[in-house]
Design a protein around this motif. Structure first.
Motif: not given
Length: 257
Positions: A86-110
């Motif tokens: 969707a952003v190809g003609n608008v600019g750039t988009l940097d996305v960071q993935l954050v997720y949680f699961r299990g027992l107190e596991e919450c992580r984030a990517s670059k």
């Protein structure tokens, strides 16, 4: 709530790519001599268009990866491509993935700036049983704002097992930092709906419901969020699709409930 340790994973991902330079600019069409006012209007519009096309943004995509989400996890993996396209003609988009699961596991990517990288991150995750950790997601987003501007937080989930007032405070703080929360609720859990709507309202974002039968609608709304993150409301107005107009209505307060 017991505080967990947030860890960054997925080493070796590609570094962020710089926005591509604008190589050309609009030119005044040939024709009758324009008035001073017309030339001024043209220059103003050309400047606005250049600003939209050179836009860039950072967006956090947060996912509930507890076991109840397994049936639609593959759907989420597939739809994320819409955000980049969707952003190809608008600019750039940097996305960071954050997720949680299990027992107190919450992580984030670059932060990543291409569809392939994000897809590899998402397909490497397997849902596990556990309780929601939305508070950690909101706290993480607040920490990221101290490192650099975050244009928006997208949260996709189906449940809420935390103190709604504590979530409301964090969502309100995100709103004060200019980070709207776009909450996409799977299913019809009333407790989750109340919390998600409050998060959206207090952060000046938006709440939407979706299910497996509404994949196309979700994809369009995600694309609108991505365009907003890359270029703001001006970019949504310039693209002008139905989902963009709906998102503008929410962002300006008309669509909040």
């Amino acid at each position: 709530m017991q505080r967990g340790t947030e860890r960054y994973i997925f080493p070796g991902m590609n570094e962020k790519k710089a926005p591509a330079p604008v190589t050309s600019s609009p030119s005044v069409p040939a024709g009758p001599r324009s008035s001073t006012q017309e030339i001024g209007n043209f220059l103003r519009d050309a400047k606005a268009l250049a600003e939209i096309r050179s836009g860039s943004g950072r967006l956090i995509l947060a996912l509930d990866a507890t076991m109840s989400r397994q049936p639609t996890w593959d759907l989420a993996c597939a739809l994320q491509a819409e955000m980049f396209d969707a952003v190809g003609n608008v600019g750039t988009l940097d996305v960071q993935l954050v997720y949680f699961r299990g027992l107190e596991e919450c992580r984030a990517s670059k932060f990543v700036s291409d569809t392939g990288s994000l897809k590899r991150l998402m397909t490497s995750i397997r849902c596990q049983g556990g309780q929601t950790q939305i508070g950690k997601v909101l706290s993480h987003a607040l920490k990221e704002t101290a490192r650099g501007k975050i244009a928006a937080l997208v949260y996709i989930g189906d449940a809420m097992e935390e103190d709604v007032d504590a979530l409301a405070v964090k969502a309100g703080n995100l709103g004060l930092h200019g980070v709207p929360v776009f909450a996409f609720q799977e299913g019809t859990d009333s407790h989750a709906e109340l919390a998600f709507k409050e998060m959206a309202r207090l952060s000046k974002g938006a709440w939407f419901r979706f299910d497996r039968d509404a994949a196309a609608t979700l994809a369009k709304l995600l694309s609108a969020v991505a365009v907003f993150a890359a270029g703001g409301i001006k970019a949504l107005e310039a693209r002008g699709r139905a989902e963009d107009r709906l998102m503008i209505e929410h962002l300006r307060g008309g669509g909040r409930r």
